[in-house]
Design a protein around this motif. Structure first.
Motif, mmCIF file in Angstrom:
data_model
loop_
_atom_site.group_PDB
_atom_site.id
_atom_site.type_symbol
_atom_site.label_atom_id
_atom_site.label_comp_id
_atom_site.label_asym_id
_atom_site.label_seq_id
_atom_site.Cartn_x
_atom_site.Cartn_y
_atom_site.Cartn_z
ATOM 1 N N ILE A 22 -14.678 65.858 -97.903
ATOM 2 C CA ILE A 22 -16.077 66.159 -97.859
ATOM 3 C C ILE A 22 -16.832 65.153 -96.809
ATOM 4 O O ILE A 22 -17.572 65.328 -96.104
ATOM 5 N N TRP A 23 -16.227 63.896 -97.114
ATOM 6 C CA TRP A 23 -16.538 63.058 -96.208
ATOM 7 C C TRP A 23 -16.047 62.782 -94.955
ATOM 8 O O TRP A 23 -16.523 62.125 -94.039
ATOM 9 N N ASP A 50 -21.497 70.145 -96.743
ATOM 10 C CA ASP A 50 -22.813 69.404 -97.001
ATOM 11 C C ASP A 50 -23.218 69.407 -98.329
ATOM 12 O O ASP A 50 -23.905 68.373 -98.919
ATOM 13 N N LYS A 56 -21.461 66.991 -100.425
ATOM 14 C CA LYS A 56 -21.918 65.611 -100.071
ATOM 15 C C LYS A 56 -23.367 65.215 -101.094
ATOM 16 O O LYS A 56 -23.534 64.380 -101.497
ATOM 17 N N SER A 57 -24.189 66.468 -100.872
ATOM 18 C CA SER A 57 -25.682 65.969 -101.401
ATOM 19 C C SER A 57 -25.222 65.828 -102.976
ATOM 20 O O SER A 57 -26.008 65.356 -103.528
ATOM 21 N N HIS A 117 -24.024 62.608 -103.891
ATOM 22 C CA HIS A 117 -25.104 61.672 -103.904
ATOM 23 C C HIS A 117 -25.873 61.888 -104.939
ATOM 24 O O HIS A 117 -26.579 60.895 -105.244
ATOM 25 N N ASN A 170 -17.215 53.545 -99.229
ATOM 26 C CA ASN A 170 -17.436 54.887 -98.623
ATOM 27 C C ASN A 170 -18.359 54.561 -97.627
ATOM 28 O O ASN A 170 -19.620 54.689 -97.526
ATOM 29 N N TYR A 222 -20.755 57.590 -96.300
ATOM 30 C CA TYR A 222 -21.756 57.568 -97.247
ATOM 31 C C TYR A 222 -22.738 56.387 -96.930
ATOM 32 O O TYR A 222 -24.071 56.512 -96.752
ATOM 33 N N HIS A 236 -24.825 57.171 -93.765
ATOM 34 C CA HIS A 236 -25.629 58.195 -93.752
ATOM 35 C C HIS A 236 -27.015 57.569 -94.515
ATOM 36 O O HIS A 236 -28.221 57.788 -94.332
ATOM 37 N N SER A 282 -26.411 65.770 -94.430
ATOM 38 C CA SER A 282 -25.189 65.417 -95.266
ATOM 39 C C SER A 282 -25.976 65.341 -96.670
ATOM 40 O O SER A 282 -25.178 65.652 -97.809
#
Lengths: 204, 284
Positions: free
Chosen positions: A71-72, A95, A98-99, A102, A112, A115, A118, B50
Protein backbone atom coordinates in the motif's frame (compact mmCIF):
# COMPACT_ATOMS: atom_id res chain seq x y z
CA UNK A 1 3.56 -25.66 10.27
CA UNK A 2 1.65 -28.83 9.33
CA UNK A 3 -1.29 -27.34 11.15
CA UNK A 4 -1.51 -24.31 8.85
CA UNK A 5 -1.51 -26.50 5.79
CA UNK A 6 -4.48 -28.46 7.11
CA UNK A 7 -6.41 -25.53 8.61
CA UNK A 8 -9.37 -24.36 6.56
CA UNK A 9 -9.10 -20.77 5.36
CA UNK A 10 -11.16 -18.47 7.52
CA UNK A 11 -13.09 -16.05 5.41
CA UNK A 12 -14.85 -12.85 6.53
CA UNK A 13 -17.03 -11.45 3.81
CA UNK A 14 -17.97 -8.51 6.05
CA UNK A 15 -14.74 -6.74 5.17
CA UNK A 16 -15.70 -6.31 1.52
CA UNK A 17 -18.99 -4.81 2.72
CA UNK A 18 -17.21 -2.47 5.09
CA UNK A 19 -14.88 -1.29 2.35
CA UNK A 20 -17.81 -0.67 0.04
CA UNK A 21 -19.66 1.34 2.68
CA UNK A 22 -16.59 3.47 3.33
CA UNK A 23 -15.43 4.01 -0.26
CA UNK A 24 -18.12 2.92 -2.70
CA UNK A 25 -15.60 0.50 -4.23
CA UNK A 26 -16.90 -3.02 -4.92
CA UNK A 27 -14.09 -5.54 -4.50
CA UNK A 28 -16.48 -8.44 -5.04
CA UNK A 29 -16.62 -7.50 -8.73
CA UNK A 30 -13.05 -8.78 -9.14
CA UNK A 31 -12.69 -11.93 -11.25
CA UNK A 32 -8.91 -12.06 -10.89
CA UNK A 33 -7.89 -11.22 -14.44
CA UNK A 34 -4.76 -9.58 -12.98
CA UNK A 35 -4.80 -6.72 -15.42
CA UNK A 36 -4.05 -4.43 -12.46
CA UNK A 37 -0.92 -6.34 -11.58
CA UNK A 38 0.24 -6.69 -15.17
CA UNK A 39 0.10 -2.94 -15.72
CA UNK A 40 1.54 -1.95 -12.35
CA UNK A 41 5.02 -0.39 -12.70
CA UNK A 42 6.03 -1.08 -9.09
CA UNK A 43 5.28 -4.79 -8.57
CA UNK A 44 9.02 -5.43 -8.25
CA UNK A 45 8.96 -3.71 -4.86
CA UNK A 46 5.66 -5.10 -3.52
CA UNK A 47 5.05 -7.90 -1.02
CA UNK A 48 1.53 -8.54 -2.34
CA UNK A 49 0.55 -7.80 -5.93
CA UNK A 50 -2.42 -5.48 -6.47
CA UNK A 51 -4.71 -8.38 -7.48
CA UNK A 52 -3.69 -10.16 -4.26
CA UNK A 53 -4.63 -7.10 -2.21
CA UNK A 54 -8.07 -7.16 -3.82
CA UNK A 55 -8.34 -10.89 -3.16
CA UNK A 56 -7.27 -10.52 0.48
CA UNK A 57 -9.90 -7.81 0.96
CA UNK A 58 -12.49 -10.12 -0.52
CA UNK A 59 -11.45 -12.90 1.87
CA UNK A 60 -11.53 -10.54 4.84
CA UNK A 61 -7.81 -10.69 5.62
CA UNK A 62 -7.62 -7.19 7.04
CA UNK A 63 -4.41 -7.64 9.05
CA UNK A 64 -2.41 -8.69 6.02
CA UNK A 65 -3.49 -5.80 3.84
CA UNK A 66 -3.13 -3.13 6.52
CA UNK A 67 0.40 -4.31 7.29
CA UNK A 68 1.48 -4.85 3.71
CA UNK A 69 4.35 -2.91 2.14
CA UNK A 70 2.37 -2.73 -1.10
CA UNK A 71 0.00 0.00 0.00
CA UNK A 72 2.96 2.34 0.61
CA UNK A 73 4.83 1.30 -2.55
CA UNK A 74 1.85 2.22 -4.74
CA UNK A 75 2.63 5.56 -6.40
CA UNK A 76 -1.02 6.30 -7.29
CA UNK A 77 -0.24 6.23 -11.01
CA UNK A 78 -3.83 5.06 -11.56
CA UNK A 79 -2.97 2.52 -14.27
CA UNK A 80 -4.81 -0.28 -12.42
CA UNK A 81 -7.92 1.83 -11.80
CA UNK A 82 -7.95 2.96 -15.43
CA UNK A 83 -7.69 -0.53 -16.87
CA UNK A 84 -9.84 -2.62 -14.52
CA UNK A 85 -12.57 -4.19 -16.68
CA UNK A 86 -14.88 -4.35 -13.67
CA UNK A 87 -14.55 -0.73 -12.67
CA UNK A 88 -12.78 -1.41 -9.39
CA UNK A 89 -10.84 1.65 -8.24
CA UNK A 90 -7.77 -0.27 -7.09
CA UNK A 91 -5.64 2.83 -6.50
CA UNK A 92 -8.57 4.11 -4.43
CA UNK A 93 -8.39 0.91 -2.35
CA UNK A 94 -4.70 1.54 -1.72
CA UNK A 95 -5.55 5.06 -0.50
CA UNK A 96 -8.29 3.69 1.73
CA UNK A 97 -5.90 1.17 3.26
CA UNK A 98 -3.22 3.81 3.82
CA UNK A 99 -5.79 6.02 5.55
CA UNK A 100 -6.97 3.15 7.73
CA UNK A 101 -3.42 2.20 8.72
CA UNK A 102 -2.87 5.88 9.59
CA UNK A 103 -6.15 6.29 11.47
CA UNK A 104 -5.65 3.14 13.55
CA UNK A 105 -2.05 3.95 14.38
CA UNK A 106 -0.79 0.80 12.64
CA UNK A 107 1.92 2.71 10.83
CA UNK A 108 4.64 4.95 12.32
CA UNK A 109 6.76 7.62 10.67
CA UNK A 110 9.99 6.02 11.89
CA UNK A 111 10.61 3.09 9.62
CA UNK A 112 8.14 4.16 6.97
CA UNK A 113 9.63 7.10 5.05
CA UNK A 114 6.64 7.38 2.70
CA UNK A 115 4.23 7.75 5.60
CA UNK A 116 6.58 10.18 7.33
CA UNK A 117 6.72 12.30 4.18
CA UNK A 118 2.93 12.39 3.82
CA UNK A 119 2.53 13.47 7.43
CA UNK A 120 5.13 16.22 7.23
CA UNK A 121 3.56 17.38 3.97
CA UNK A 122 0.07 17.62 5.49
CA UNK A 123 1.46 19.42 8.54
CA UNK A 124 3.08 21.93 6.19
CA UNK A 125 -0.24 22.58 4.47
CA UNK A 126 -1.96 22.95 7.86
CA UNK A 127 0.69 25.47 8.89
CA UNK A 128 0.40 27.92 6.00
CA UNK A 129 -1.85 26.50 3.29
CA UNK A 130 0.99 26.01 0.84
CA UNK A 131 4.00 23.76 0.82
CA UNK A 132 7.47 25.19 1.39
CA UNK A 133 9.77 22.68 -0.25
CA UNK A 134 13.03 23.68 1.45
CA UNK A 135 11.62 23.37 4.97
CA UNK A 136 9.60 20.30 4.10
CA UNK A 137 12.63 18.22 3.15
CA UNK A 138 14.47 19.07 6.36
CA UNK A 139 11.52 18.21 8.54
CA UNK A 140 11.03 14.97 6.62
CA UNK A 141 14.64 13.91 7.25
CA UNK A 142 14.23 14.56 10.97
CA UNK A 143 10.80 13.04 11.42
CA UNK A 144 11.48 9.86 9.47
CA UNK A 145 14.90 9.39 11.04
CA UNK A 146 16.16 8.98 7.49
CA UNK A 147 19.04 11.41 8.10
CA UNK A 148 20.70 8.69 10.19
CA UNK A 149 20.25 6.03 7.53
CA UNK A 150 21.48 8.44 4.87
CA UNK A 151 24.49 9.35 6.98
CA UNK A 152 25.37 5.68 7.38
CA UNK A 153 24.99 4.83 3.71
CA UNK A 154 26.74 8.01 2.61
CA UNK A 155 23.79 9.16 0.48
CA UNK A 156 23.23 12.24 2.65
CA UNK A 157 26.15 13.98 0.90
CA UNK A 158 24.65 13.33 -2.49
CA UNK A 159 21.39 14.86 -1.27
CA UNK A 160 23.18 17.88 0.15
CA UNK A 161 25.03 18.38 -3.14
CA UNK A 162 21.73 18.19 -5.00
CA UNK A 163 20.20 20.66 -2.55
CA UNK A 164 23.07 23.05 -3.11
CA UNK A 165 22.81 22.66 -6.89
CA UNK A 166 19.10 23.51 -6.72
CA UNK A 167 19.72 26.40 -4.37
CA UNK A 168 22.39 27.88 -6.61
CA UNK A 169 19.94 27.66 -9.52
CA UNK A 170 17.49 29.57 -7.37
CA UNK A 171 15.09 26.67 -7.31
CA UNK A 172 14.97 26.30 -3.54
CA UNK A 173 13.18 29.30 -2.09
CA UNK A 174 14.51 30.87 1.11
CA UNK A 175 11.17 32.01 2.43
CA UNK A 176 7.80 30.29 2.46
CA UNK A 177 4.68 31.64 0.79
CA UNK A 178 1.42 31.14 2.60
CA UNK A 179 -2.25 31.80 2.10
CA UNK A 180 -3.83 34.79 3.79
CA UNK A 181 -6.74 32.86 5.25
CA UNK A 182 -4.84 30.35 7.36
CA UNK A 183 -7.76 29.82 9.71
CA UNK A 184 -9.88 28.55 6.86
CA UNK A 185 -7.19 26.05 5.84
CA UNK A 186 -6.93 24.80 9.41
CA UNK A 187 -10.67 24.29 9.56
CA UNK A 188 -10.56 22.26 6.34
CA UNK A 189 -7.97 19.94 7.80
CA UNK A 190 -8.85 19.71 11.47
CA UNK A 191 -12.55 19.12 11.18
CA UNK A 192 -11.97 15.52 10.27
CA UNK A 193 -11.82 13.26 13.36
CA UNK A 194 -9.32 10.95 11.66
CA UNK A 195 -6.78 13.74 11.48
CA UNK A 196 -6.61 14.13 15.24
CA UNK A 197 -3.91 11.52 15.48
CA UNK A 198 -1.21 13.65 13.93
CA UNK A 199 0.30 14.27 17.40
CA UNK A 200 2.19 11.98 19.67
CA UNK A 201 4.28 9.78 17.41
CA UNK A 202 7.51 11.51 18.41
CA UNK A 203 7.32 9.40 21.58
CA UNK A 204 7.62 6.09 19.81
CA UNK B 1 -6.31 38.71 -25.81
CA UNK B 2 -7.62 35.62 -24.02
CA UNK B 3 -7.95 35.72 -20.27
CA UNK B 4 -7.94 32.68 -18.07
CA UNK B 5 -7.64 31.88 -14.37
CA UNK B 6 -4.32 30.42 -13.31
CA UNK B 7 -3.57 27.97 -10.50
CA UNK B 8 0.24 27.72 -10.32
CA UNK B 9 0.59 25.28 -7.40
CA UNK B 10 3.34 25.17 -4.79
CA UNK B 11 6.25 23.72 -6.77
CA UNK B 12 6.06 26.47 -9.37
CA UNK B 13 7.07 28.85 -6.59
CA UNK B 14 10.11 26.69 -5.86
CA UNK B 15 11.80 23.82 -7.64
CA UNK B 16 9.80 24.29 -10.86
CA UNK B 17 10.63 27.97 -11.19
CA UNK B 18 11.98 27.32 -14.71
CA UNK B 19 8.60 25.90 -15.74
CA UNK B 20 6.80 28.95 -14.33
CA UNK B 21 9.04 31.43 -16.12
CA UNK B 22 8.67 29.68 -19.46
CA UNK B 23 4.88 29.53 -19.03
CA UNK B 24 4.69 33.25 -18.32
CA UNK B 25 6.93 34.11 -21.26
CA UNK B 26 5.01 31.92 -23.72
CA UNK B 27 1.62 33.16 -22.55
CA UNK B 28 2.78 36.79 -22.82
CA UNK B 29 3.85 36.15 -26.38
CA UNK B 30 0.57 34.41 -27.28
CA UNK B 31 -1.35 37.21 -25.57
CA UNK B 32 -2.93 34.89 -23.04
CA UNK B 33 -3.50 36.75 -19.81
CA UNK B 34 -3.05 34.46 -16.81
CA UNK B 35 -5.04 35.71 -13.83
CA UNK B 36 -3.67 34.04 -10.73
CA UNK B 37 -6.41 32.67 -8.48
CA UNK B 38 -6.55 34.90 -5.37
CA UNK B 39 -5.31 33.24 -2.17
CA UNK B 40 -5.09 29.77 -3.73
CA UNK B 41 -3.94 26.93 -1.47
CA UNK B 42 -2.08 23.64 -1.91
CA UNK B 43 -4.18 20.98 -3.68
CA UNK B 44 -3.25 18.46 -0.96
CA UNK B 45 -1.16 16.41 -3.38
CA UNK B 46 -0.41 12.74 -2.71
CA UNK B 47 -0.17 13.26 1.04
CA UNK B 48 -3.79 14.32 1.48
CA UNK B 49 -5.38 11.66 -0.71
CA UNK B 50 -3.23 8.97 0.89
CA UNK B 51 -4.12 9.87 4.46
CA UNK B 52 -7.61 11.31 4.28
CA UNK B 53 -9.85 11.43 1.23
CA UNK B 54 -12.20 14.00 2.72
CA UNK B 55 -9.42 16.44 3.55
CA UNK B 56 -8.02 15.91 0.04
CA UNK B 57 -11.30 16.88 -1.62
CA UNK B 58 -11.87 19.86 0.66
CA UNK B 59 -8.36 21.27 0.22
CA UNK B 60 -8.53 21.07 -3.57
CA UNK B 61 -12.19 22.11 -3.47
CA UNK B 62 -11.48 25.44 -1.75
CA UNK B 63 -9.67 26.55 -4.90
CA UNK B 64 -12.65 25.62 -7.05
CA UNK B 65 -14.95 27.61 -4.78
CA UNK B 66 -12.65 30.64 -5.21
CA UNK B 67 -12.59 30.14 -8.99
CA UNK B 68 -16.38 30.02 -9.10
CA UNK B 69 -16.64 33.14 -6.99
CA UNK B 70 -14.27 34.91 -9.39
CA UNK B 71 -16.09 33.47 -12.39
CA UNK B 72 -12.85 32.09 -13.83
CA UNK B 73 -12.07 28.90 -15.72
CA UNK B 74 -8.64 27.80 -14.57
CA UNK B 75 -5.59 26.44 -16.27
CA UNK B 76 -3.24 24.22 -14.22
CA UNK B 77 0.38 23.54 -15.22
CA UNK B 78 1.11 20.87 -12.59
CA UNK B 79 -0.25 17.46 -13.57
CA UNK B 80 -0.89 16.42 -9.97
CA UNK B 81 -2.67 19.66 -9.04
CA UNK B 82 -4.78 19.29 -12.19
CA UNK B 83 -5.71 15.74 -11.23
CA UNK B 84 -6.59 16.67 -7.65
CA UNK B 85 -8.72 19.63 -8.74
CA UNK B 86 -10.59 17.48 -11.27
CA UNK B 87 -11.23 14.75 -8.70
CA UNK B 88 -12.47 17.33 -6.18
CA UNK B 89 -14.73 18.88 -8.80
CA UNK B 90 -16.35 15.54 -9.65
CA UNK B 91 -16.76 14.58 -6.00
CA UNK B 92 -18.23 17.94 -4.96
CA UNK B 93 -20.64 18.09 -7.89
CA UNK B 94 -21.94 14.60 -7.02
CA UNK B 95 -22.00 15.10 -3.27
CA UNK B 96 -25.62 14.08 -2.69
CA UNK B 97 -25.16 13.13 0.97
CA UNK B 98 -23.15 16.30 1.74
CA UNK B 99 -20.09 14.40 2.87
CA UNK B 100 -17.77 17.26 2.06
CA UNK B 101 -19.88 20.22 3.14
CA UNK B 102 -18.56 22.38 0.33
CA UNK B 103 -21.20 23.10 -2.28
CA UNK B 104 -20.09 23.82 -5.83
CA UNK B 105 -22.23 25.08 -8.67
CA UNK B 106 -20.34 23.63 -11.61
CA UNK B 107 -19.92 26.94 -13.42
CA UNK B 108 -16.21 26.71 -14.21
CA UNK B 109 -13.87 24.42 -16.10
CA UNK B 110 -10.45 23.13 -15.10
CA UNK B 111 -7.87 22.74 -17.89
CA UNK B 112 -4.52 21.04 -17.91
CA UNK B 113 -2.06 23.57 -19.37
CA UNK B 114 -0.88 21.24 -22.15
CA UNK B 115 -4.46 20.53 -23.14
CA UNK B 116 -5.24 24.25 -23.12
CA UNK B 117 -2.20 25.25 -25.18
CA UNK B 118 -2.75 22.50 -27.74
CA UNK B 119 -6.31 23.47 -28.63
CA UNK B 120 -6.85 24.14 -32.34
CA UNK B 121 -7.06 27.95 -32.09
CA UNK B 122 -3.86 28.23 -30.09
CA UNK B 123 -2.05 25.73 -32.32
CA UNK B 124 -3.01 27.86 -35.31
CA UNK B 125 -1.62 30.90 -33.55
CA UNK B 126 1.57 29.02 -32.72
CA UNK B 127 2.02 28.05 -36.37
CA UNK B 128 1.43 31.66 -37.45
CA UNK B 129 3.96 33.04 -34.99
CA UNK B 130 6.69 30.45 -35.45
CA UNK B 131 10.04 32.25 -35.83
CA UNK B 132 12.53 29.53 -35.05
CA UNK B 133 11.42 26.03 -36.12
CA UNK B 134 12.97 23.30 -33.99
CA UNK B 135 14.50 21.60 -36.98
CA UNK B 136 16.83 18.73 -36.23
CA UNK B 137 15.60 18.28 -32.67
CA UNK B 138 14.52 14.67 -32.12
CA UNK B 139 12.23 14.39 -29.15
CA UNK B 140 10.01 11.92 -27.34
CA UNK B 141 6.99 13.24 -25.47
CA UNK B 142 6.53 12.14 -21.88
CA UNK B 143 3.03 12.77 -20.55
CA UNK B 144 3.25 10.85 -17.28
CA UNK B 145 0.27 9.69 -15.26
CA UNK B 146 -1.77 12.45 -13.80
CA UNK B 147 -3.09 14.52 -16.69
CA UNK B 148 -4.72 11.49 -18.24
CA UNK B 149 -5.53 8.88 -15.63
CA UNK B 150 -8.09 7.91 -14.62
CA UNK B 151 -10.01 9.25 -17.64
CA UNK B 152 -13.27 9.19 -15.67
CA UNK B 153 -11.80 11.97 -13.55
CA UNK B 154 -9.56 13.79 -16.03
CA UNK B 155 -11.95 13.64 -19.02
CA UNK B 156 -8.91 12.87 -21.19
CA UNK B 157 -10.03 11.62 -24.62
CA UNK B 158 -6.99 9.41 -25.26
CA UNK B 159 -5.32 8.15 -22.12
CA UNK B 160 -3.23 5.20 -23.27
CA UNK B 161 -1.72 6.98 -26.25
CA UNK B 162 -2.17 10.74 -25.93
CA UNK B 163 -0.99 12.78 -28.90
CA UNK B 164 -1.58 16.46 -28.10
CA UNK B 165 2.03 17.19 -27.12
CA UNK B 166 3.32 15.22 -30.12
CA UNK B 167 1.18 17.35 -32.43
CA UNK B 168 2.13 20.61 -30.76
CA UNK B 169 5.86 19.83 -31.02
CA UNK B 170 5.45 18.76 -34.63
CA UNK B 171 3.89 22.20 -35.25
CA UNK B 172 7.03 23.70 -33.73
CA UNK B 173 9.11 21.84 -36.29
CA UNK B 174 10.61 19.19 -34.01
CA UNK B 175 11.03 15.61 -35.15
CA UNK B 176 8.73 13.80 -32.74
CA UNK B 177 9.47 10.11 -32.23
CA UNK B 178 6.93 7.56 -31.15
CA UNK B 179 7.73 5.46 -28.09
CA UNK B 180 5.82 3.13 -25.79
CA UNK B 181 6.47 4.89 -22.46
CA UNK B 182 4.47 8.09 -22.97
CA UNK B 183 2.30 7.54 -19.90
CA UNK B 184 4.47 5.30 -17.74
CA UNK B 185 5.07 6.32 -14.14
CA UNK B 186 8.30 8.08 -13.02
CA UNK B 187 7.69 7.23 -9.35
CA UNK B 188 6.64 10.77 -8.39
CA UNK B 189 7.20 11.61 -4.71
CA UNK B 190 9.02 8.34 -4.07
CA UNK B 191 12.04 10.36 -5.24
CA UNK B 192 12.26 11.71 -1.69
CA UNK B 193 11.42 8.57 0.26
CA UNK B 194 12.48 5.64 -1.94
CA UNK B 195 14.84 6.97 -4.59
CA UNK B 196 15.78 3.40 -5.54
CA UNK B 197 12.26 2.87 -6.92
CA UNK B 198 12.41 6.07 -8.95
CA UNK B 199 15.85 5.22 -10.30
CA UNK B 200 14.56 1.88 -11.56
CA UNK B 201 11.53 3.40 -13.30
CA UNK B 202 13.41 6.35 -14.76
CA UNK B 203 16.35 4.30 -16.06
CA UNK B 204 13.91 2.32 -18.21
CA UNK B 205 12.60 5.58 -19.65
CA UNK B 206 16.09 6.81 -20.54
CA UNK B 207 17.09 3.50 -22.11
CA UNK B 208 14.00 3.42 -24.27
CA UNK B 209 14.26 7.07 -25.30
CA UNK B 210 17.88 6.53 -26.31
CA UNK B 211 16.96 3.35 -28.21
CA UNK B 212 14.38 5.34 -30.18
CA UNK B 213 17.11 7.80 -31.15
CA UNK B 214 15.81 10.73 -29.09
CA UNK B 215 18.01 13.71 -28.23
CA UNK B 216 15.80 14.77 -25.38
CA UNK B 217 12.62 14.03 -23.43
CA UNK B 218 9.82 16.59 -23.25
CA UNK B 219 7.56 16.71 -20.18
CA UNK B 220 4.40 18.53 -19.18
CA UNK B 221 4.62 17.74 -15.47
CA UNK B 222 7.18 19.20 -13.10
CA UNK B 223 7.39 16.04 -11.01
CA UNK B 224 8.29 14.05 -14.13
CA UNK B 225 10.76 16.73 -15.18
CA UNK B 226 12.40 16.76 -11.74
CA UNK B 227 12.68 12.98 -11.50
CA UNK B 228 14.18 12.72 -14.99
CA UNK B 229 16.49 15.72 -14.68
CA UNK B 230 17.71 15.87 -11.06
CA UNK B 231 18.98 12.32 -10.71
CA UNK B 232 20.17 11.67 -14.24
CA UNK B 233 23.84 11.79 -13.40
CA UNK B 234 23.39 9.46 -10.41
CA UNK B 235 21.25 7.01 -12.39
CA UNK B 236 23.76 7.05 -15.22
CA UNK B 237 26.59 6.35 -12.81
CA UNK B 238 24.69 3.41 -11.30
CA UNK B 239 23.99 2.05 -14.79
CA UNK B 240 27.63 2.56 -15.82
CA UNK B 241 26.79 5.06 -18.53
CA UNK B 242 26.17 8.73 -19.15
CA UNK B 243 22.82 9.64 -20.67
CA UNK B 244 23.08 13.38 -21.29
CA UNK B 245 19.42 13.61 -22.17
CA UNK B 246 18.07 17.12 -21.56
CA UNK B 247 14.58 17.10 -20.08
CA UNK B 248 12.56 20.03 -21.43
CA UNK B 249 9.21 21.39 -20.41
CA UNK B 250 7.03 21.63 -23.51
CA UNK B 251 6.60 25.34 -22.76
CA UNK B 252 10.36 25.86 -22.98
CA UNK B 253 10.42 24.45 -26.50
CA UNK B 254 7.41 26.59 -27.39
CA UNK B 255 9.30 29.59 -26.05
CA UNK B 256 12.38 28.86 -28.14
CA UNK B 257 10.37 28.27 -31.33
CA UNK B 258 8.25 31.38 -30.80
CA UNK B 259 11.30 33.53 -30.22
CA UNK B 260 11.04 34.32 -26.51
CA UNK B 261 13.89 36.51 -25.35
CA UNK B 262 16.70 34.83 -23.45
CA UNK B 263 15.47 31.26 -23.05
CA UNK B 264 18.67 30.59 -21.09
CA UNK B 265 16.92 32.19 -18.10
CA UNK B 266 14.91 28.96 -17.75
CA UNK B 267 17.30 26.51 -19.32
CA UNK B 268 20.23 27.29 -17.04
CA UNK B 269 18.19 26.12 -14.06
CA UNK B 270 18.21 22.52 -15.33
CA UNK B 271 20.63 19.98 -13.94
CA UNK B 272 21.28 18.39 -17.35
CA UNK B 273 22.47 21.35 -19.39
CA UNK B 274 20.36 21.56 -22.57
CA UNK B 275 22.54 24.21 -24.24
CA UNK B 276 25.08 21.85 -25.90
CA UNK B 277 22.21 19.99 -27.61
CA UNK B 278 20.52 23.21 -28.67
CA UNK B 279 23.81 24.56 -30.05
CA UNK B 280 24.42 21.35 -31.98
CA UNK B 281 21.15 21.81 -33.86
CA UNK B 282 21.61 25.55 -34.25
CA UNK B 283 18.98 26.63 -31.73
CA UNK B 284 21.26 28.35 -29.23
Amino acid sequence: MEQTAAAPLEVYFDLAEKVRDATGITVTACYQCRKCTNGCPLTFAMDYYPDQIVRLLLLGREEEVLHSATIWVCSSCETCTTRCPNDIDIAGLMDHLKSEAHRRGIVRPKGNPTYAFHKVFLDDIARRGRVFESGLLNRYLLKSGEWKAKLETGTLWGDLRLGWALFSRRRLPLFPHGVMNKQEIRSLIEEEPGAAETEGDENT
Amino acid sequence: MHEIGYYPGCTLQGTARDYRQSIHDVCDLLEIKLRELPDWNCCGATAAHSLDERIAVRLAGRNLVIAEREGLDIVVPCALCFNRLKVAQKRLLNDTDRRYGMPLEGTIQVFDLLDYLSRPNIRQEVRDRLVRPLQGLRAVCYYGCMVNRPPKMTDAPTWENPTNMDELLADLGAEVLDWPFKTDCCGASHAVTHPDLVFELVRKLYDRAVAQGAHCIVASCQMCQANLDLYQERIGRLAGTSYELPIFYFTELMGIALGCRRPDRWLRRHMVDPLPLLRSVGLA
